[in-house]
Design an enzyme around this catalytic site. Structure first.
Site, mmCIF file in Angstrom:
data_model
loop_
_atom_site.group_PDB
_atom_site.id
_atom_site.type_symbol
_atom_site.label_atom_id
_atom_site.label_comp_id
_atom_site.label_asym_id
_atom_site.label_seq_id
_atom_site.Cartn_x
_atom_site.Cartn_y
_atom_site.Cartn_z
ATOM 1 N N GLY A 1 0.825 -1.197 0.000
ATOM 2 C CA GLY A 1 0.000 0.000 0.000
ATOM 3 C C GLY A 1 0.861 1.250 0.000
ATOM 4 O O GLY A 1 2.052 1.222 0.329
ATOM 5 N N CYS A 2 0.254 2.361 -0.377
ATOM 6 C CA CYS A 2 1.019 3.608 -0.476
ATOM 7 C C CYS A 2 1.472 4.100 0.899
ATOM 8 O O CYS A 2 2.653 4.418 1.093
ATOM 9 C CB CYS A 2 0.199 4.675 -1.199
ATOM 10 S SG CYS A 2 -1.485 4.894 -0.560
ATOM 11 N N TYR A 3 0.554 4.155 1.866
ATOM 12 C CA TYR A 3 0.949 4.573 3.207
ATOM 13 C C TYR A 3 2.013 3.646 3.805
ATOM 14 O O TYR A 3 3.016 4.113 4.373
ATOM 15 C CB TYR A 3 -0.265 4.600 4.130
ATOM 16 C CG TYR A 3 -1.201 5.774 3.975
ATOM 17 C CD1 TYR A 3 -0.744 7.094 4.028
ATOM 18 C CD2 TYR A 3 -2.571 5.581 3.833
ATOM 19 C CE1 TYR A 3 -1.618 8.167 3.923
ATOM 20 C CE2 TYR A 3 -3.455 6.650 3.735
ATOM 21 C CZ TYR A 3 -2.978 7.943 3.782
ATOM 22 O OH TYR A 3 -3.846 9.005 3.690
ATOM 23 N N THR B 1 4.242 1.846 2.330
ATOM 24 C CA THR B 1 5.530 1.989 1.645
ATOM 25 C C THR B 1 6.360 3.087 2.297
ATOM 26 O O THR B 1 7.531 2.883 2.643
ATOM 27 C CB THR B 1 5.312 2.300 0.158
ATOM 28 O OG1 THR B 1 4.705 1.163 -0.476
ATOM 29 C CG2 THR B 1 6.635 2.608 -0.537
#
Length: 345
Positions: free
Chosen positions: A162-164, A166
């Site tokens: 997920g972006c968060y 990462t």
């Protein structure tokens, strides 16, 4: 990996190589369009198909990609995906990926999934956050590229982070593994609106978002489970929506083992990311979202309070690239034995 010059050799010799066939399901979303943009210009692959998330959609072009990729996004066709591609990217909702990925694996293709469907290893946590995923297919690997290249290289299914998580994990894992962190960790995260996906909602409506900043999903965000799984310890994660189109900035607060110096922190990060082409360490010069927008970089800066054994980390990424499509192509490069930078720089 030696980080030398850009990839002129790969580009010059691309015509002498066998190109890997790749396809995308979910090409009309924000991350899906970024995948098309990258893969259409990648020197070592050929983009054979870009499809929507449904079988009944109408074919349509992507005007923003004209002269980069002039094909039309076709309705989802599983048989064509399998026959036309060696590696398939899924930029679909979690439930759709949970249903489709096992079918693709059974037919012998490799899959890189950008959804959260296969990120969580605990069955109970997966039931809570991604109930459509009953099992993890054999050969599933969590795809945070930095430090996990060996597993990704042989994976059948790469579950893209997920972006968060990462941004959080790239900042926290080196310190955690070095034993320098002690006590609670707070991740204060702020994301642009594209992180919510393309489907509009009241929260992402321009009139609601413009000129405002809002915390959301406190103690209820599924990315908490992902961060805690990979870090091996609990965190307090609070996401915020900010009026930007793209980008994530995370301010992370933690306590250090007594006696830890700023130089020790710098040494840990330098050793951890010496061969990581997409992690840039800024030290005390704290980074900003504009520094990474439209790139696959993660920039990490920090400040250490040696008197009180405290650390503040700032980690930033472009949520659509390093937080989604860019890291997916980085993982593709690892799977194919290429330089991680191929097609991304």
């Amino acid at each position: 990996m030696a980080l030398t010059t850009p990839l002129e050799r790969d580009r010059a010799n691309a015509t002498d190589k066998v190109l890997t066939r790749v396809a995308i399901a979910g090409a009309t979303g924000y991350a899906g369009q970024e995948l098309v943009r990258i893969l259409a210009r990648h020197p070592r692959v050929t983009l054979t198909a870009a499809m929507s998330s449904g079988a009944t959609s109408t074919p349509r072009p992507l005007p923003a990609l004209a002269r980069i990729w002039d094909g039309a996004v076709q309705p989802l066709d599983v048989d064509r995906l399998v026959s036309d591609a060696d590696v398939i990217f899924l930029a679909l909702p979690e439930a759709a990926s949970a249903e489709l990925a096992p079918k693709l694996l059974e037919r012998g293709v490799r899959v890189i999934d950008l959804s959260g469907a296969f990120r969580i290893r605990s069955a109970s946590d997966r039931q809570r956050w991604y109930p459509a995923t009953t099992d993890l297919p054999e050969g599933t690997v969590y795809g945070l590229t930095e430090g996990h290249q060996a597993e990704i290289r042989s994976a059948r299914l790469v579950s893209n982070p997920g972006c968060y998580p990462t941004a959080a994990l790239l900042a926290l894992e080196p310190l955690h593994q070095a034993g320098l962190l002690t006590g609670p960790v707070v991740v204060d995260a702020k994301s642009g609106v594209s992180g919510a996906g393309k489907t509009p909602s009241e929260r992402t409506h321009f009139s609601e978002n413009h000129g405002s900043v809002a915390a959301y999903a406190v103690f209820q965000h599924r990315h908490t489970a992902e961060i805690e799984q990979e870090l091996g310890s609990s965190v307090t994660f609070v996401p915020h929506l900010v009026p930007l189109d793209r980008g994530i900035l995370e301010t992370i607060y933690g306590s250090l083992k007594p006696g830890t110096t700023e130089q020790q922190v710098a040494d840990v990060f330098t050793a951890a990311y010496a061969d990581a082409p997409f992690v840039r360490l800024t030290g005390g010069a704290l980074p900003e979202i504009k520094h990474v927008a439209h790139t696959n970089f993660c920039d990490i800066g920090w400040k250490v309070d040696t008197e009180r054994n405290r650390i503040v980390l700032v980690s930033i990424i472009d949520n659509l690239l390093k937080g989604a499509a860019g890291s997916a192509v980085q993982n593709l490069n690892v799977m194919l034995g290429l330089d991680e930078r191929t097609g991304l720089l």
